[in-house]
Write an enzyme that holds these catalytic residues in place. Structure first.
Site, PDB file in Angstrom:
ATOM      1  N   GLU A 102       1.176  -1.189  -0.009  1.00  0.00           N
ATOM      2  CA  GLU A 102       0.055   0.089  -0.086  1.00  0.00           C
ATOM      3  C   GLU A 102       0.873   1.058   0.200  1.00  0.00           C
ATOM      4  O   GLU A 102       1.768   1.076   0.404  1.00  0.00           O
ATOM      5  CB  GLU A 102      -0.848  -0.023   1.168  1.00  0.00           C
ATOM      6  CG  GLU A 102      -1.924  -1.270   1.437  1.00  0.00           C
ATOM      7  CD  GLU A 102      -2.467  -1.145   2.527  1.00  0.00           C
ATOM      8  OE1 GLU A 102      -2.085  -0.812   3.718  1.00  0.00           O
ATOM      9  OE2 GLU A 102      -3.783  -1.653   2.472  1.00  0.00           O
ATOM     10  N   VAL A 103       0.378   2.275  -0.535  1.00  0.00           N
ATOM     11  CA  VAL A 103       1.192   3.793  -0.531  1.00  0.00           C
ATOM     12  C   VAL A 103       0.359   4.595   0.335  1.00  0.00           C
ATOM     13  O   VAL A 103      -0.728   4.899  -0.063  1.00  0.00           O
ATOM     14  CB  VAL A 103       1.356   4.083  -2.180  1.00  0.00           C
ATOM     15  CG1 VAL A 103       1.912   5.150  -2.090  1.00  0.00           C
ATOM     16  CG2 VAL A 103       1.847   3.012  -3.220  1.00  0.00           C
ATOM     17  N   ASP A 142       8.066  -3.835 -13.681  1.00  0.00           N
ATOM     18  CA  ASP A 142       6.600  -3.477 -13.232  1.00  0.00           C
ATOM     19  C   ASP A 142       5.966  -2.282 -14.062  1.00  0.00           C
ATOM     20  O   ASP A 142       5.479  -1.433 -13.327  1.00  0.00           O
ATOM     21  CB  ASP A 142       6.282  -3.529 -11.859  1.00  0.00           C
ATOM     22  CG  ASP A 142       4.939  -3.752 -11.619  1.00  0.00           C
ATOM     23  OD1 ASP A 142       4.089  -4.301 -12.640  1.00  0.00           O
ATOM     24  OD2 ASP A 142       4.381  -3.342 -10.374  1.00  0.00           O
TER      25      ASP A 142
END
Ligand SMILES: *[C@@H]1O[C@H](CO)[C@@H](O)[C@H](O)[C@H]1NC(C)=O
Ligand SMILES: *[C@@H]1O[C@H](CO)[C@@H](O)[C@H](O)[C@H]1NC(C)=O
Ligand SMILES: *[C@@H]1O[C@H](CO)[C@@H](O)[C@H](O)[C@H]1NC(C)=O
Ligand SMILES: *[C@@H]1O[C@H](CO)[C@@H](O)[C@H](O)[C@H]1NC(C)=O
Length: 685
Positions: free
Chosen positions: A364-365, A475
């Site tokens: 999570e950011v 990514d």
């Protein structure tokens, strides 16, 4: 002859001898039935406590007094005044009551009258009243043990011994003390202590001596007071009652006589058997509740202290656990890049959900603010302790040293058990996918899109060739390309980046990425610069077409973006694939280059993909894209994935065991499951 007879008689008639009128002599080794206590005249508070063997003069009754006289008077005899003598030895104890004002004291009295009940109740020791004080007709000689300082009678202190003649103004007084023959000096003595005190009073040759000592001491060789007194002047009748007087007034204390010996002559004075004296009762300790509660109070305090310590310890441990980090010696060299978990915890206000910027399979950011750096983005990645963390951190740190204007600056990292936190600059513009796939942000114009593609191409080229090591991003996708305030593109999220030296490859690395961006050969050959190129190709197509590489909502022929773009080209109208939100505002030549380049990059044949240097040349139109047809082998072939949601991040086991089933970490928990990952060859085959 008569003297020796009396001596003999004293030895044979136990204890008490009333040999004649003149030879008054008695001893009380304590006061009980063994002794003829009915020879005592008592009044007021005075009483004999048979059980305690004590003569009590006063108790804690206020405004009281007590007298105890030997019933028969002491007769001086008819001989000359010089020959008058007496000697007495008694043991008294003045017991203060804890917590209340105690005092006044007692007096040894010679009085012509044994009835002193008319005396003043306050401060007179039960001896005199206002009208009799100072009057020669009072016929009183007293030795006072005074424990209250009376200004009226000019007392020297509240612990003194005085000789009183018909008055409470002492003719002689001294602070209570005794002469220690061993130490050869005067030692003070506290009268109102509750401890037994020995008093010797002797009168001979018109000299009255008063001597004090603690219970266990011998009689000191020097008296405390020595005063010339004319006894026959005080008692013209040549007789006086002997005894004790005491009063309480406002100051109360238990006052006792423990033993008493009296004789006309010092030679005949019977010794008190000190070891046979009664013991003095003390006030029970519980009269002071605070004292009684003290152990309880202490226990309570100790308990509280222990609880406090436990709580503090718990808080300490909790904080230690809360902010615990994993730190290893090798990380020393990255010191400056390492952030404390505490600072990140605070920067993100405890990883507050309101500050969450995004959530994916890899973590999570959160948005945060650091005092010196301003806004930051903190990505929390879970990691397994054993999984090459050393190399990973080394790479992360190296990433921090990468210099490209379109890389989201990586500021540092933090490690905890099972968790890795990456700190990077916060990008105000958000990620590209928010503009391209969602309607919550305005659509990007074509010039903005091509600028982003060019910037990211150049960044990727730098990573592949410009840095000291080959850096594989692994990514690349719209959600990992960040925009600043001016909507310029920055490549971010190195959560899966891998480094390797130029000239080697990373075939043994686990295949990771996001479906739709993953080159088909990943499962067989592993990561390479070519797999990054594939992902970049997919990214080019999605930015241009404004849709995800795979969209299950769409009609079957449109579902796979790569396939559909190729379809459009085959149908002679490549620009049909373009994002409708551009509303025709674009440069067709550029769109054509980007789409064709996208198809080349997403070729399932790695060798037919350009490298990033070439991509940069083509996309900037510095070099002409080689002509090829939509039927070119490997072009427009989609890696078909049967799944519910397009953005699904998967991790394959290392290629060394390529047959093992892939593990999946969906981006949201309620997603449908990943079923298979197969490569379908398109029509171009
Ligand atoms: C003082 O005491 C004497 C006898 O001791 C008594 O006659 C007299 O009334 C007393 N005076 C007062 C004021 O109590
Ligand atoms: C009183 O004390 C003096 C010395 O201070 C001594 O000479 C005298 O004999 C003592 N008298 C009595 C009665 O103890
Ligand atoms: C003591 O007093 C009596 C009567 O006042 C007197 O006769 C005697 O001389 C006095 N004795 C001394 C030693 O002063
Ligand atoms: C003193 O009293 C103790 C205890 O009552 C007794 O044993 C001892 O014989 C007594 N001493 C004398 C000299 O009377």
């Amino acid at each position: 002859m008569a003297q020796s007879f009396h001596l003999l008689l004293l030895f044979f008639v136990n204890l008490i001898c009333f040999s004649s009128q003149q030879d008054l002599s008695f001893v009380f080794d304590g006061f009980d039935h063994q002794y003829p206590t009915d020879n005592l005249y008592l009044d007021g508070l005075a009483r004999i406590q048979n059980s305690d063997r004590l003569l009590q003069l006063t108790d804690v009754t206020t405004m009281g007094m007590g007298h105890a006289f030997f019933k028969r008077p002491f007769d001086f005899g008819s001989v000359s005044s010089q020959s008058v003598s007496f000697s007495t030895h008694f043991v008294c104890a003045l017991v203060p009551k804890p917590g209340v004002p105690s005092g006044h004291g007692i007096a040894f009295v010679l009085s012509s009258s044994r009835d002193l009940r008319e005396a003043d109740q306050v401060g007179s020791l039960g001896l005199l009243n206002r009208s009799t004080d100072g009057s020669p007709s009072s016929h009183i000689l007293a030795v006072e043990l005074d424990t209250a300082q009376s200004a009226e009678f000019e007392d020297i202190d509240n612990n003194h011994v005085g000789i009183d003649v018909n008055s409470l103004h002492s003719v002689e007084s001294a602070s209570a003390s005794y002469y220690s023959d061993i130490k050869r000096k005067k030692k003070s003595l506290k009268l109102l202590s509750g401890d037994p005190i020995q008093v010797w009073i002797g009168y001979k040759d018109s000299l009255l001596n008063v001597t004090l000592a603690p219970l266990r001491n011998q009689k000191p060789s020097k008296p405390l007071l020595s005063r010339s007194i004319n006894l026959t002047e005080i008692f013209p009748d040549r007789k006086a009652f002997v005894g004790f007087s005491a009063s309480t007034g406002t100051l109360i204390s238990n006052q006792y006589i423990l033993g008493w010996s009296f004789s006309r002559s010092g030679v005949l004075l019977r010794r008190l058997n000190i070891s046979n004296l009664p013991t003095v009762p003390r006030f029970p300790k519980k009269t002071s509740p605070s004292l009684a509660l003290l152990p309880l109070l202490i226990a309570l305090l100790v308990l509280l202290a222990l609880i406090g310590m436990a709580v503090l310890g718990g808080v300490y441990l909790y904080r230690r656990k809360k902010y615990a980090e994993v730190k290893e010696p090798w990380e020393k060299e990255y010191g400056p890049l390492r952030y404390s978990y505490k600072s990140l915890y605070k920067a993100t206000r405890g990883f507050n959900r309101d500050g969450r910027l995004g959530k994916g399979g890899f973590g999570e950011v959160y948005k945060g603010t650091l005092p010196l750096l301003g806004d930051i983005a903190v990505k929390r990645l879970s990691h397994d302790a054993e999984q090459g963390i050393t190399q990973f951190v080394a790479e992360v740190v190296t990433m921090g040293s990468l210099q490209h204007k379109n890389l989201v600056p990586l500021l540092g990292y933090c490690r905890r058990k099972g968790e890795l936190l990456l700190v990077s600059k916060y990008m105000e513009g958000g990620s590209v996918d928010q503009y391209v796939f969602h309607d919550d942000k305005p659509a990007l114009s074509w010039s903005q899109r091509i600028a982003i593609l060019r910037d990211i191409a150049s960044t990727l080229c730098y990573l592949h060739t410009g840095a000291t090591q080959v850096v594989l991003h692994r990514d690349i996708k719209a959600s990992n390309v960040m925009l600043n305030r001016n909507l310029q593109g920055f490549l971010g999220d190195f959560g899966m980046a891998r480094f390797h030296d130029h000239g080697t490859n990373l075939s043994a690395t686990a295949a990771v990425g996001t479906i739709g961006y993953m080159a088909p050969e990943l499962t067989s050959n592993g990561t390479s610069t070519k797999t990054d190129v594939y992902a970049f190709g997919a990214f080019m197509l999605e930015v241009t077409c404004g849709r995800r590489p795979f969209d299950p909502e769409m009609a079957v022929e449109k579902r796979h973006l790569v396939k559909w773009v190729c379809e459009c080209w085959k149908n002679g109208s490549l620009v049909d694939a373009i994002d409708t939100r551009l509303r025709g505002k674009f440069v067709p030549e550029e769109v054509e280059i980007v789409l064709k380049l996208g198809l080349r990059c997403t070729s399932i044949v790695p060798e037919s993909r350009p490298n990033m240097e070439q991509v940069v040349q083509y996309i900037n139109s510095h070099q002409k894209l080689p002509e090829f047809s939509p039927k070119f082998p490997g072009i427009g072939v989609s890696t078909q994935v049967l799944m519910g949601v397009p953005s699904l991040e998967i991790t394959f086991s290392p290629v060394t065991s390529s047959v093992s089933p892939p593990s999946v970490s969906p981006s949201s928990a309620d997603n449908s499951t990943f079923i298979s990952h197969t490569i379908i060859y398109g029509d171009g085959r």
